[in-house]
Design an enzyme around this catalytic site. Sequence first.
Site, PDB file in Angstrom:
ATOM      1  N   LYS A  35       0.848  -1.201   0.000  1.00 31.50           N
ATOM      2  CA  LYS A  35       0.000   0.000   0.000  1.00 31.50           C
ATOM      3  C   LYS A  35       0.883   1.251   0.000  1.00 31.50           C
ATOM      4  O   LYS A  35       2.094   1.157   0.242  1.00 31.50           O
ATOM      5  CB  LYS A  35      -0.919  -0.021   1.225  1.00 31.50           C
ATOM      6  CG  LYS A  35      -0.188   0.044   2.570  1.00 31.50           C
ATOM      7  CD  LYS A  35      -1.147  -0.228   3.717  1.00 31.50           C
ATOM      8  CE  LYS A  35      -0.430  -0.170   5.049  1.00 31.50           C
ATOM      9  NZ  LYS A  35      -1.302  -0.613   6.159  1.00 31.50           N
ATOM     10  N   ARG A 130     -11.039   0.121  14.659  1.00 33.31           N
ATOM     11  CA  ARG A 130     -11.044   0.914  13.426  1.00 33.31           C
ATOM     12  C   ARG A 130     -11.977   0.209  12.437  1.00 33.31           C
ATOM     13  O   ARG A 130     -13.081   0.654  12.192  1.00 33.31           O
ATOM     14  CB  ARG A 130      -9.633   1.058  12.852  1.00 33.31           C
ATOM     15  CG  ARG A 130      -8.687   1.861  13.754  1.00 33.31           C
ATOM     16  CD  ARG A 130      -7.398   2.218  13.036  1.00 33.31           C
ATOM     17  NE  ARG A 130      -6.837   1.055  12.331  1.00 33.31           N
ATOM     18  CZ  ARG A 130      -5.667   1.060  11.721  1.00 33.31           C
ATOM     19  NH1 ARG A 130      -4.915   2.136  11.721  1.00 33.31           N
ATOM     20  NH2 ARG A 130      -5.229  -0.034  11.111  1.00 33.31           N
ATOM     21  N   TYR A 256      18.461  29.460   8.990  1.00 32.95           N
ATOM     22  CA  TYR A 256      17.351  30.272   9.481  1.00 32.95           C
ATOM     23  C   TYR A 256      17.306  30.308  11.004  1.00 32.95           C
ATOM     24  O   TYR A 256      17.514  29.283  11.666  1.00 32.95           O
ATOM     25  CB  TYR A 256      16.020  29.721   8.961  1.00 32.95           C
ATOM     26  CG  TYR A 256      15.811  29.995   7.494  1.00 32.95           C
ATOM     27  CD1 TYR A 256      15.707  31.295   7.012  1.00 32.95           C
ATOM     28  CD2 TYR A 256      15.718  28.936   6.593  1.00 32.95           C
ATOM     29  CE1 TYR A 256      15.520  31.535   5.657  1.00 32.95           C
ATOM     30  CE2 TYR A 256      15.521  29.173   5.242  1.00 32.95           C
ATOM     31  CZ  TYR A 256      15.425  30.475   4.777  1.00 32.95           C
ATOM     32  OH  TYR A 256      15.236  30.714   3.449  1.00 32.95           O
ATOM     33  N   MET A 304      13.956  24.343   3.092  1.00 36.83           N
ATOM     34  CA  MET A 304      13.202  23.678   2.024  1.00 36.83           C
ATOM     35  C   MET A 304      14.098  22.847   1.123  1.00 36.83           C
ATOM     36  O   MET A 304      13.752  21.729   0.736  1.00 36.83           O
ATOM     37  CB  MET A 304      12.444  24.728   1.188  1.00 36.83           C
ATOM     38  CG  MET A 304      11.574  24.090   0.122  1.00 36.83           C
ATOM     39  SD  MET A 304      10.739  25.283  -0.925  1.00 36.83           S
ATOM     40  CE  MET A 304       9.409  25.807   0.104  1.00 36.83           C
TER      41      MET A 304
HETATM   42  C1  LIG Z   1      -0.588  -1.745   6.671  1.00 39.63           C
HETATM   43  C2  LIG Z   1      -1.179  -3.030   7.088  1.00 39.63           C
HETATM   44  C3  LIG Z   1      -0.353  -4.112   7.428  1.00 39.63           C
HETATM   45  C4  LIG Z   1       1.158  -4.009   7.462  1.00 39.63           C
HETATM   46  O1  LIG Z   1       1.565  -3.355   8.635  1.00 39.63           O
HETATM   47  P1  LIG Z   1       3.113  -3.164   8.992  1.00 39.63           P
HETATM   48  O2  LIG Z   1       3.114  -2.590  10.349  1.00 39.63           O
HETATM   49  O3  LIG Z   1       3.666  -2.227   7.984  1.00 39.63           O
HETATM   50  O4  LIG Z   1       3.730  -4.500   8.906  1.00 39.63           O
HETATM   51  C5  LIG Z   1      -0.956  -5.307   7.741  1.00 39.63           C
HETATM   52  N1  LIG Z   1      -2.306  -5.440   7.752  1.00 39.63           N
HETATM   53  C6  LIG Z   1      -3.124  -4.420   7.442  1.00 39.63           C
HETATM   54  C7  LIG Z   1      -4.584  -4.612   7.494  1.00 39.63           C
HETATM   55  C8  LIG Z   1      -2.591  -3.184   7.114  1.00 39.63           C
HETATM   56  O5  LIG Z   1      -3.410  -2.167   6.803  1.00 39.63           O
END
Ligand SMILES: *Cc1c(COP(=O)(O)O)cnc(C)c1O
Length: 368
Positions: A35, A130, A256, A304
Site C-alpha cells: 500500500k 477501526r 534560518y 526547504m
Molecule cells: C498496513 C497493514 C499491514 C502491514 O503493517 P506493517 O506494520 O507495515 O507490517 C498489515 N495489515 C493491514 C490490514 C494493514 O493495513
Amino acid sequence: MPRPIQAFVHSDALRHNLQRMKDCTPDARVWAVVKANAYGHGIERAYEGLRGCDGFALLDLNEAQRVRDLGWRGPVLLLEGVFETRDLELCSRLNLWHTVHCTEQIDMLSQHKTQQAHRVFLKLNSGMNRLGFTPDAFRSAWTRLNQLPQVDEISLMTHFSDADGPAGVAAQMQVFEKASQDLPGERSTCNSAAVLRHGTHPNVSADWVRPGIALYGAAPDFPQRSIADWNLQPTMSLRSQLIAVQNLQAGDAVGYGSAFRADKAMRIGVVACGYADGYPRHCPTGTPVLVNGVRTRTVGRISMDMVTVDLTPCELAGVHAGFGSEVTLWGKSINGVVLPIDEVAQSASTVGYELMCAVANRVGFIQD
Ligand SMILES: *Cc1c(COP(=O)(O)O)cnc(C)c1O
C-alpha cells in the site's frame, strides 16, 4: 544536471527482508503489503524484490491494476475492501480478493452482478476499533456472506493494535479465536511486528501473514529493537551531495533563525536535500547523517532545499569531505555503511513509515 538527490530502492534488500518474513513464519503464506505505493518505494520498483511473495496486499484499486499490469497473476488483496459498488466490477475483472469489514460492503456484494464468485477476507474488530465486525456481529456477517452467490471462499482476518509493544497480541488473539471458533476458512492476523515478535506461535502466524514495514527495512518496534537486531536490511537509501562548504569561526551561526551557533572553528557542509524532498523539517541539530560513509550530524534548521551538516567527524576520521561528496540521509552509503531510517525518524519524533512514504516527487528514484 538535476539536483543530486536520489532515492535508491534496493531489490536485494527487499528479497532478503521477504525471506526473513518467510523464515519467521515458515508455515504461513506471505502477503507483501505494498500500500501507499509500496511504502513510498514505488510499486514497480519494489516488484522485482518482492515478487517471491505469495500475494500482494494494498488499498487502492489503481495500485491493484498496476500490480496486474506488472504481470502478477497471483493473489491480490484489498485490505480495506471496496469503497463503492462499482469497485466490485474491477474486483471481478482483475480477480482481486477483498476485505469485508462492514455491513455496507456485504450489501454492495449482494447487489453485484458477476459470473465469478469473489474470495473475501471477513474482518473481525478484535479490539483496535477501526475496521471490522464486532465479535457479536461476526458470525452473522459470516452467515450472510456465506449465503451470497457472489461469494466464494471466506477467510478470516483481524489486525493487531499492540504487536510492537508490551501488551502484545494475546488478548486480541483470544477474541479472534473465540469469535472464529468452528468457522471454516483461512486465517490472517500478523503485521510485521507480530511476525517478528510473535510469529513462532502457529495460531498467530496462521495461514497468511501481512508484513509491510519489515519488508522495507525498518523495525516496527524501534528503539526497543533495531533492524540489525532483526536482521533486516535497508531497502531505500536517500542520498545526495554537498553543494557547498562553509568555514565557521566560533560564534558564527548557520541557517534560518541562527538556530545553531559554532562554539569553535568548524567546517560545515551544505547538502542538496530539504523538507521539499521529504526530509523532516522537525529534525533538530544532532540528527544523524552520513558523509562519505562517516557518521555525523545535522546542525541548524532544516530548510526547504538544504540541510547543513557538521564535517568535523570526517576530518577526525581522515576522510575527505568537500563539494560533491556523497551524503546519505538514511539507508546505505555507497561504501556500505548503514544509517537506519528509524534513527532519523526518531530524531524527528516520527516513525520510519512516515519518512519512506513522504519522499517527494522531485527526488529521482533509482532501482538497484
Ligand atoms: C498496513 C497493514 C499491514 C502491514 O503493517 P506493517 O506494520 O507495515 O507490517 C498489515 N495489515 C493491514 C490490514 C494493514 O493495513
